[in-house]
Design an enzyme around this catalytic site. Sequence first.
Site, PDB file in Angstrom:
ATOM      1  N   GLU A 236      10.924  -5.310   6.394  1.00  0.00           N
ATOM      2  CA  GLU A 236      10.197  -5.785   7.572  1.00  0.00           C
ATOM      3  C   GLU A 236       9.609  -7.186   7.409  1.00  0.00           C
ATOM      4  O   GLU A 236       9.248  -7.834   8.411  1.00  0.00           O
ATOM      5  CB  GLU A 236       9.070  -4.798   7.916  1.00  0.00           C
ATOM      6  CG  GLU A 236       7.738  -5.010   7.198  1.00  0.00           C
ATOM      7  CD  GLU A 236       7.726  -4.715   5.697  1.00  0.00           C
ATOM      8  OE1 GLU A 236       6.672  -4.898   5.069  1.00  0.00           O
ATOM      9  OE2 GLU A 236       8.770  -4.284   5.143  1.00  0.00           O
TER      10      GLU A 236
ATOM     11  N   HIS B 250      10.807  -4.010   1.169  1.00  0.00           N
ATOM     12  CA  HIS B 250      10.191  -4.569   2.377  1.00  0.00           C
ATOM     13  C   HIS B 250      11.212  -5.271   3.264  1.00  0.00           C
ATOM     14  O   HIS B 250      11.276  -6.500   3.315  1.00  0.00           O
ATOM     15  CB  HIS B 250       9.076  -5.542   1.982  1.00  0.00           C
ATOM     16  CG  HIS B 250       7.847  -4.877   1.454  1.00  0.00           C
ATOM     17  ND1 HIS B 250       6.857  -4.368   2.267  1.00  0.00           N
ATOM     18  CD2 HIS B 250       7.453  -4.608   0.187  1.00  0.00           C
ATOM     19  CE1 HIS B 250       5.899  -3.837   1.536  1.00  0.00           C
ATOM     20  NE2 HIS B 250       6.234  -3.968   0.259  1.00  0.00           N
TER      21      HIS B 250
ATOM     22  N   CYS C 210       7.036   1.053   1.845  1.00  0.00           N
ATOM     23  CA  CYS C 210       6.288   0.886   0.598  1.00  0.00           C
ATOM     24  C   CYS C 210       5.213   1.971   0.492  1.00  0.00           C
ATOM     25  O   CYS C 210       5.540   3.123   0.321  1.00  0.00           O
ATOM     26  CB  CYS C 210       5.736  -0.534   0.482  1.00  0.00           C
ATOM     27  SG  CYS C 210       5.307  -0.982  -1.226  1.00  0.00           S
TER      28      CYS C 210
END
Length: 241
Positions: free
Chosen positions: A181, A179, A92
């Site tokens: 993660e 995202h 990001c």
Amino acid sequence: MKSVVAIRHVAFEDLGIFEPILEECGYRVRYLDPGLLGPDALEALDVDSPELMVVLGAPIGANDDALYPFLSAELDAIRHRLEAGRPLLGICLGAQLIARAMGGRVFPMPEKEIGFADVSLTREGQVGALRHLGNPDVVLHWHGDMFETPPGATRLAYSHACSHQAFAVGEQVLGLQFHLEVDPARIEPWLIGHAAELDAAGIDPVALREQAARYGPGLRIRGQQVLREWLAAAEAAHDIA
């Protein structure tokens, strides 16, 4: 033991589901919080030594260095890491900063892209680590700006709202706008920390919570597969044992 330094801007935007994979692969994780430590911590950072550097997300913009001066030092650290040719992962804001450091533009989108929605892979994206995602696949988006794939990088993914969602430079640099993660089982801090943004954008946190429960288990598996493969390729390219 191998080491990874993760530049973290807000506490809940951490390595998430990536952290146990890094530990499994023999990495010692160290977080660096420039918002707490200031630009001096970034200027003093040994950018070359860690086997991996990760730049995480934040609810600020990649062009906001006049408002958040530590971003200038962060860009310098990223440029140094790029020049060294060492493995670098940006997520990001992190991907936007890498793009900017490489000469790419970062600019506002017509509207924010927040929530669990599709991302599609380019032909190049289908043959690398991102191949573990479906094409398309549902991932978590949470951004109002977008990067353009910088000069010298390869575009790997796109969505309906955002034409540049991921890029790579060889085996050593990966930038992700979305995202992968995030641990969907720990979505609540995101809903709390971004409550004002969600309200301003007219996005229902109840719906996001339900989506995290629905898509989370499978997305966790695929996201960790992506990291394992990218990490193995980056290590092999740089003789990291």
